[in-house]
Enzyme design. Structure first.
Site, PDB file in Angstrom:
ATOM      1  N   GLN A   1      -4.862  -5.572   6.587  1.00  0.00           N
ATOM      2  CA  GLN A   1      -5.821  -6.500   5.986  1.00  0.00           C
ATOM      3  C   GLN A   1      -5.849  -7.847   6.683  1.00  0.00           C
ATOM      4  OE1 GLN A   1      -8.065  -5.800   3.694  1.00  0.00           O
ATOM      5  NE2 GLN A   1      -7.312  -3.713   3.444  1.00  0.00           N
TER       6      GLN A   1
ATOM      7  N   LYS B   1     -10.893  -1.912  10.249  1.00  0.00           N
ATOM      8  CA  LYS B   1     -10.958  -3.147   9.466  1.00  0.00           C
ATOM      9  C   LYS B   1     -11.120  -4.360  10.375  1.00  0.00           C
ATOM     10  CE  LYS B   1      -8.532  -0.913   5.732  1.00  0.00           C
ATOM     11  NZ  LYS B   1      -7.434  -0.865   4.774  1.00  0.00           N
TER      12      LYS B   1
ATOM     13  N   CYS C   1      -4.617   2.289  -3.898  1.00  0.00           N
ATOM     14  CA  CYS C   1      -3.389   2.789  -3.271  1.00  0.00           C
ATOM     15  C   CYS C   1      -2.226   1.816  -3.446  1.00  0.00           C
ATOM     16  CB  CYS C   1      -3.599   3.095  -1.784  1.00  0.00           C
ATOM     17  SG  CYS C   1      -4.668   4.516  -1.485  1.00  0.00           S
TER      18      CYS C   1
ATOM     19  N   ASP D   1       2.842  -4.876   8.039  1.00  0.00           N
ATOM     20  CA  ASP D   1       1.589  -4.141   7.883  1.00  0.00           C
ATOM     21  C   ASP D   1       0.443  -5.149   7.937  1.00  0.00           C
ATOM     22  OD1 ASP D   1      -0.704  -2.932   6.933  1.00  0.00           O
ATOM     23  OD2 ASP D   1       0.222  -2.050   5.158  1.00  0.00           O
TER      24      ASP D   1
ATOM     25  N   HIS E   1       0.861  -1.188   0.000  1.00  0.00           N
ATOM     26  CA  HIS E   1       0.000   0.000   0.000  1.00  0.00           C
ATOM     27  C   HIS E   1       0.892   1.231   0.000  1.00  0.00           C
ATOM     28  CE1 HIS E   1      -2.907   2.934   1.604  1.00  0.00           C
ATOM     29  NE2 HIS E   1      -3.868   2.089   1.269  1.00  0.00           N
TER      30      HIS E   1
END
Length: 412
Positions: free
Chosen positions: A209, A232, A370, A206, A129
């Site tokens: 998700q 999320k 993104c 990261d 991202h």
């Protein structure tokens, strides 16, 4: 068609917890397939927010009155809940941020500025991202570091052999996404971490998700940093988490100056607070932090493994149904994925696809998500992305397929 998993989880009952789903868009029942951008919030989370504002709204930590103590207790209870969710060793390793992007920037601007120097190499991947690209580019421009990139294959999987070739004694930092927001690919982050540690590099993962789909254990991963966003995780927007190993966080300078992150201030000198507070300057996002504990409890009540199994069932079903559409090409077909499908329709711009689906009450995401470098890797400008959550159904997938037939009928 209702799958066995849907029946076990009682999806229709779960949907009653999400009042936003009970509406029509353009005269059609809403189908919400934009969960990779943000998922919807269940009533318990909404009620947690209103209870705070209606019942014990007060600033935290420094007050000695009843409301302040109640708010502080609820705020710190969320920290302990996140610690358990990630299996962090120490509660002080949980830093509240404004989201994944904020957490990555915090690490780049504190650890990066303090410990990286000219000629040091930072490795990221092609599927990052923008929030895990731009902060490192900025740091490289400032410090003279070198940014290197792990390539991906045609299925949207990282080329680990190529990653190994990038690693050297110059590698000082690796920052990689756990799950691709564009493709749904689940990356082998344990392998990535171990290989980075073998050359003495520090690793950030990261998890924006991954956090609502995969079981997380930062100690088992041996991650140095792990970042995520509450919105999320069926939680509020504007709230995130940075996990960092305690010894590393202790060595890092503060990110922002102000209240709460200090022990003592004089005009001659300021001494800084202990972890985690030295990274939490100013009045925090109190209500949203409190509500994230409720979101984690909601997921735990359903069973994270049950949620993941249901979403995987939807992924497999949707992949089969969409693959039968002539002229549709799925971008990213990794062996290990979460419930995300990105696709292109021959001769039809993804934005047109999104507009026509919206006219039918179907919410999807269109564009580059993104991840412009990843789109360039596949030679496309963008995709249409459908992403699933626990409240989605096979019937909604059927609606998507029917909607795409209409897109093709109108545009071709």
């Amino acid at each position: 068609m209702q799958s066995a998993l849907e029946s076990t989880l009682d999806i229709q009952k779960i949907r009653q917890d999400f009042p936003i789903l009970d509406q029509e868009v353009n005269g059609r029942p809403l189908v919400y397939f934009d969960n990779a951008a943000t998922n919807q919030k269940p009533l318990p989370v909404i009620h947690a927010l209103t209870r705070y504002y209606e019942g014990y709204n007060a600033n935290i930590h420094r007050g000695i009155h009843h409301l302040a103590e109640q708010a502080t207790a609820a705020f710190e209870a969320s920290r302990r809940a996140v610690q358990a969710f990630l299996n962090a060793k120490h509660w002080q390793e949980i830093i509240f941020t404004y989201g994944t992007t904020d957490g990555i920037n915090l690490v780049a601007q504190t650890y990066g500025r303090r410990f990286l120097k000219e000629g040091d190499e930072i490795i990221i991947s092609t599927m990052e991202h923008h929030s895990n690209i731009v902060p490192w580019q900025m740091l490289c421009e400032e410090k003279g570091c070198v940014l290197k990139v792990i390539p991906v294959d045609d299925n949207g999987e990282l080329l680990i052999d190529e990653y190994e070739k990038l690693l050297s004694e110059k590698t000082k930092f690796v920052s990689c996404v756990h799950v691709s927001n564009s493709l749904g690919t689940i990356n082998p982050v344990k392998t990535i971490i171990d290989k980075a540690h073998a050359v003495g590099a520090v690793v950030l993962i990261d998890g924006a998700q991954a956090s609502s789909h995969l079981e997380l254990d930062v100690q088992a991963l041996d991650a140095d940093f792990y970042v995520l966003s509450a919105h999320k995780l069926y939680g509020p927007t504007g709230m995130g988490v940075l996990y960092g190993k305690k010894d590393i966080l202790d060595a890092m300078p503060p990110y922002r100056g102000g209240g709460e992150m200090i022990k003592e201030v004089t005009f001659a000198k300021t001494t800084y607070n202990d972890l985690p507070y030295k990274f939490e300057a100013g009045t925090p996002n109190i209500a949203d932090v409190i509500a994230v504990k409720t979101a984690l409890e909601y997921m735990a009540g359903l069973g994270k493994e049950n949620i993941a199994a249901h979403e995987n069932d939807l992924l497999q079903y949707a992949t089969e149904q969409l693959s039968e559409l002539n002229g549709l090409r799925i971008i990213g077909q990794a062996k290990h994925k979460i419930g995300v499908i990105s696709f292109v329709l021959d001769g039809i711009h993804h934005q047109d696809t999104g507009v026509i689906l919206d006219q039918q009450g179907i919410a999807v995401r269109t564009g580059h998500h993104c991840t412009q470098p990843l789109m360039q890797r596949f030679g496309i400008a963008g995709t249409t992305r459908a992403s699933f959550a626990v409240y989605n159904t096979r019937e909604e997938v059927d609606r998507l397929v029917q909607g795409l037939h209409r897109v093709q009928k109108m545009m071709l």
